[in-house]
Scaffold this active site. Structure first.
Site, mmCIF file in Angstrom:
data_model
loop_
_atom_site.group_PDB
_atom_site.id
_atom_site.type_symbol
_atom_site.label_atom_id
_atom_site.label_comp_id
_atom_site.label_asym_id
_atom_site.label_seq_id
_atom_site.Cartn_x
_atom_site.Cartn_y
_atom_site.Cartn_z
ATOM 1 C CG HIS A 231 0.470 6.267 -0.708
ATOM 2 N ND1 HIS A 231 -0.676 6.898 -1.160
ATOM 3 C CD2 HIS A 231 0.100 5.596 0.423
ATOM 4 C CE1 HIS A 231 -1.686 6.631 -0.341
ATOM 5 N NE2 HIS A 231 -1.242 5.845 0.618
ATOM 6 C CG HIS B 142 -1.696 1.249 1.418
ATOM 7 N ND1 HIS B 142 -2.996 1.392 0.983
ATOM 8 C CD2 HIS B 142 -1.367 2.445 1.992
ATOM 9 C CE1 HIS B 142 -3.436 2.606 1.281
ATOM 10 N NE2 HIS B 142 -2.465 3.266 1.897
ATOM 11 C CD GLU B 143 2.074 3.264 3.727
ATOM 12 O OE1 GLU B 143 2.279 4.398 3.228
ATOM 13 O OE2 GLU B 143 1.086 3.009 4.424
ATOM 14 C CD GLU C 179 -4.464 6.762 2.038
ATOM 15 O OE1 GLU C 179 -4.176 5.571 2.275
ATOM 16 O OE2 GLU C 179 -3.644 7.693 2.138
#
Length: 201
Positions: free
Chosen positions: A120, A116-117, A186
Site C-alpha cells: 500500500h 502487504h502493508e 488490496e
C-alpha cells in the site's frame, strides 16, 4: 450531494466543500489516527531495533529495493493479529501491528502481512484513494452544471443534455467503481507481498 438535491446548496459549493473536506482529511487524518490509537489502543512507536530481527531486516530490504524510507512502526496492545498502514506519502508512512501478530504468527507470516502493508505504501494508495473518492462528486457537479445550462439555453441543447446524461452515468458508476477499486488495491498489495517474500502461498 444530498444538500444539493434538497435545494439548500448549489453544485459548485458542494464541489468546493467536498474538495476542501478531502484535502483537510488527507492532511490531518494521520495525526488524528496517531492520537486516537495512542489513547484508545495504547499505541507505542518503536525503533527498528525493537522489531524482531528478521522483520526489521526484511522491511529494510524492501525499502532499499523500492527506494523508500523505513516506515514508522507502531505496536498496539491487542491480542488479535492485525496490521494496517496510513500516512500521507511513502516518506512518512506508518505501519501498525498488534502484539498478537508478533506473538502468534510465524516469521514468514509476519513478513507476508507487513509486505502487504508495504505494498500500500509503495503504490501510494493513501493518495490514490483520496483522489478516487472525489471522482463521483466531480461527475455529479458536471451533471448538475450541464443540466442547468441546458435548461437556460436552447442552443446546443442536445449536446449539453448528452453531456449531462453521460456525467450522471459516470457519477452512478463511479460510486460502485470506487468499492471495486478499493478491493483491487488490496489485490495489488497481495501481489506485492507475494513478489517481495517470494512465497505466494
Amino acid at each position: 450531494i444530498t444538500a444539493v438535491e434538497a435545494g439548500v446548496l448549489n453544485a459548485l459549493s458542494a464541489l468546493v466543500i467536498g474538495i476542501l473536506s478531502a484535502t483537510i482529511h488527507f492532511i490531518i487524518g494521520p495525526w488524528i489516527l496517531d492520537i486516537s490509537l495512542r489513547f484508545l489502543y495504547s499505541l507505542t512507536w518503536v525503533e527498528k531495533s525493537a522489531l524482531p530481527e528478521h522483520l526489521a531486516t526484511f522491511v529494510q530490504g524492501v525499502c532499499d529495493d523500492r527506494r523508500i524510507a523505513f516506515p514508522s512502526f507502531g505496536i498496539i496492545n491487542d491480542g488479535a493479529p492485525q496490521a494496517f498502514t496510513y500516512g500521507h506519502f511513502p516518506s512518512n508512512a506508518r505501519v501498525v501491528v498488534s502484539r498478537g501478530l508478533l506473538e502468534l504468527l510465524s516469521p514468514e507470516e509476519r513478513e507476508a502481512v507487513v509486505a502487504h502493508e508495504l505494498g500500500h505504501v509503495c503504490h501510494w494508495d493513501m493518495v490514490v484513494m483520496t483522489i478516487a473518492q472525489l471522482i463521483p462528486l466531480l461527475a455529479y457537479y458536471i451533471y448538475r452544471a450541464a443540466s442547468e445550462s441546458s435548461s437556460k439555453s436552447s442552443k446546443r441543447n442536445g449536446a449539453i443534455s448528452l453531456v449531462a446524461a453521460a456525467a450522471y452515468v459516470v457519477y452512478i458508476c463511479s460510486e460502485l467503481a470506487i468499492l471495486w477499486f478499493s478491493r483491487v488495491r488490496e489485490y495489488y498489495a497481495d501481489q506485492f507481498a507475494a513478489e517481495t517474500t517470494k512465497n505466494p502461498g
